[in-house]
Design a protein around this motif. Structure first.
Motif, mmCIF file in Angstrom:
data_model
loop_
_atom_site.group_PDB
_atom_site.id
_atom_site.type_symbol
_atom_site.label_atom_id
_atom_site.label_comp_id
_atom_site.label_asym_id
_atom_site.label_seq_id
_atom_site.Cartn_x
_atom_site.Cartn_y
_atom_site.Cartn_z
ATOM 1 N N ARG A 1 0.432 -2.121 16.856
ATOM 2 C CA ARG A 1 0.499 -2.984 15.672
ATOM 3 C C ARG A 1 1.125 -2.207 14.520
ATOM 4 N NH1 ARG A 1 -4.961 -3.460 17.341
ATOM 5 N NH2 ARG A 1 -5.443 -5.427 18.402
ATOM 6 N N PRO A 2 1.793 -2.881 13.579
ATOM 7 C CA PRO A 2 2.325 -2.189 12.399
ATOM 8 C C PRO A 2 1.204 -1.471 11.666
ATOM 9 C CG PRO A 2 3.211 -4.410 12.550
ATOM 10 C CD PRO A 2 2.123 -4.324 13.576
ATOM 11 N N SER A 3 1.497 -0.248 11.193
ATOM 12 C CA SER A 3 0.430 0.576 10.619
ATOM 13 C C SER A 3 0.970 1.505 9.544
ATOM 14 C CB SER A 3 -0.251 1.400 11.711
ATOM 15 O OG SER A 3 0.666 2.361 12.226
ATOM 16 N N LEU A 4 0.024 2.047 8.754
ATOM 17 C CA LEU A 4 0.332 3.033 7.719
ATOM 18 C C LEU A 4 -0.825 4.026 7.680
ATOM 19 C CD1 LEU A 4 2.091 3.978 5.268
ATOM 20 C CD2 LEU A 4 0.613 2.524 3.837
ATOM 21 N N SER A 5 -0.559 5.269 8.029
ATOM 22 C CA SER A 5 -1.614 6.282 8.033
ATOM 23 C C SER A 5 -1.730 6.942 6.661
ATOM 24 C CB SER A 5 -1.321 7.346 9.096
ATOM 25 O OG SER A 5 -0.096 7.991 8.823
ATOM 26 N N TRP B 1 0.823 -1.207 0.000
ATOM 27 C CA TRP B 1 0.000 0.000 0.000
ATOM 28 C C TRP B 1 0.859 1.259 0.000
ATOM 29 C CZ3 TRP B 1 -4.757 0.332 -1.453
ATOM 30 C CH2 TRP B 1 -5.593 -0.785 -1.361
ATOM 31 N N SER B 2 1.972 1.227 0.688
ATOM 32 C CA SER B 2 2.856 2.386 0.696
ATOM 33 C C SER B 2 3.346 2.698 -0.721
ATOM 34 C CB SER B 2 4.051 2.130 1.626
ATOM 35 O OG SER B 2 4.918 3.231 1.637
ATOM 36 N N GLY C 1 1.677 8.589 5.420
ATOM 37 C CA GLY C 1 2.851 8.690 6.266
ATOM 38 C C GLY C 1 3.797 7.524 6.036
ATOM 39 N N GLU C 2 4.701 7.339 7.005
ATOM 40 C CA GLU C 2 5.624 6.214 6.968
ATOM 41 C C GLU C 2 5.028 5.044 7.748
ATOM 42 O OE1 GLU C 2 8.404 6.230 5.206
ATOM 43 O OE2 GLU C 2 8.032 8.313 4.591
#
Length: 314
Positions: free
Chosen positions: A114-118, A94-95, A106-107
């Motif tokens: 938990r691992p995340s991506l905003s 997704w990044s 974001g990063e």
């Protein structure tokens, strides 16, 4: 046993149904399972995006308000929507996709441990991908999605609420609905409707200051899952006993609902699992045309004239 089985859906405000439709359908790869109208104001679209059948726990819904101004951020509001993805590799996927498509993000970091991506949608709605620690039994992947199944969005995760009086919200979640506290930090508490499961989490953050003034990209309400109308009647009596005002059970045709505001002003909806999106449309053609509940069907011509067409560009 009567309990809250997790989130049902969230409802937000969009300024432009076309941009909204493109983002959630073509960029995020969700299925538009229902194109209908706000039943209280049929002049505006109400779009539903989710898994293959719009399972409870997977649906993001949007009211189109073309005149909506910007959101003036503040407290006593729902401030972020979590979406569950299968793996850390999904965050990498997704990044890279967001970089290519110029989606503001974001990063890779952590959210709720938990691992995340905003990231943000075109209206500025705050969203975050979170790696689920297990598969979701209610999720049905959509074979026609632009996204490979191993990276598809599986449903809603933590929903973040920012309030001045978190103790009041805790009383509602724990003592009324039976949520448990997963963990607590200085100004943040995570509640779970089903112990150990991320799909029903509510993240409560204490924040003083003025109330949020809603606009495009703001969250109107969170709906939580109730099995059927019998259980909804039980919860209606419990909500009234708690002293909250409600207009009673409303038949939304696709589900039945009960609305109330807790002490900070957060609007909750309690919604039944059924009948669901396929009550008036077969599975193959979900979301392709304008669906209206029976009580609005006689006004179809008038309603269609008030709505602009939604382009289906990839």
């Amino acid at each position: 046993m009567t309990y809250i089985a997790g989130h049902h859906h969230t409802s937000m405000i969009t300024k432009d149904a076309n941009k909204n439709n493109h983002f959630y359908k073509n960029i995020l790869g969700l299925r538009r399972v229902k194109m209908t109208v706000n039943q209280d104001d049929p002049s505006m679209y109400h779009l539903f995006f989710g898994d293959e059948i719009g399972s409870p726990g997977t649906e993001l819904t949007f009211f189109e308000i073309p005149m909506a101004g910007r959101t003036h951020k503040g407290t006593n509001s729902i401030t972020r929507i979590g979406l569950l993805v299968p793996s850390y590799e999904s965050l990498l996927f997704w990044s890279e996709r967001f970089k290519q498509l110029k989606v503001k993000h974001g990063e890779i970091s952590e959210y709720t441990k938990r691992p995340s991506l905003s990231f943000e949608d075109p209206d500025g709605l705050q969203l975050v991908f979170i790696v689920s620690e297990q598969s979701l039994s209610f999720w049905r992947g959509w074979s026609q999605s632009h996204i490979p199944k191993e990276h598809q969005i599986m449903g809603m995760g933590p929903v973040e609420m920012t309030v001045r009086r978190p103790e009041k919200l805790q009383d509602t979640l724990v003592n009324l609905f039976g949520y448990s506290i997963s963990y607590r930090e200085e100004k943040l508490t995570v509640y779970q409707s089903v112990a150990g499961e991320p799909f029903g989490e509510i993240v409560v953050i204490k924040k003083n200051g003025p109330d949020e003034r809603p606009g495009r990209g703001s969250v109107h309400h969170l709906a939580i899952r109730v099995k059927d109308e019998e259980e909804l009647k039980y919860w209606e009596s419990r909500v009234r006993e708690k002293g909250y005002l409600t207009n009673g059970i409303i038949d939304r045709y696709y589900f039945k609902s009960l609305y109330f505001r807790e002490s900070n002003g957060i609007l909750f909806e309690m919604a039944t699992d059924g009948p669901g999106s396929t009550i008036d449309t077969d599975l193959v053609h979900l979301g392709e045309t304008l669906d209206l509940p029976p009580f609005l069907e006689e006004r179809r011509e008038e309603i269609e004239k008030m709505l602009k067409s939604i382009e289906e560009n990839e």
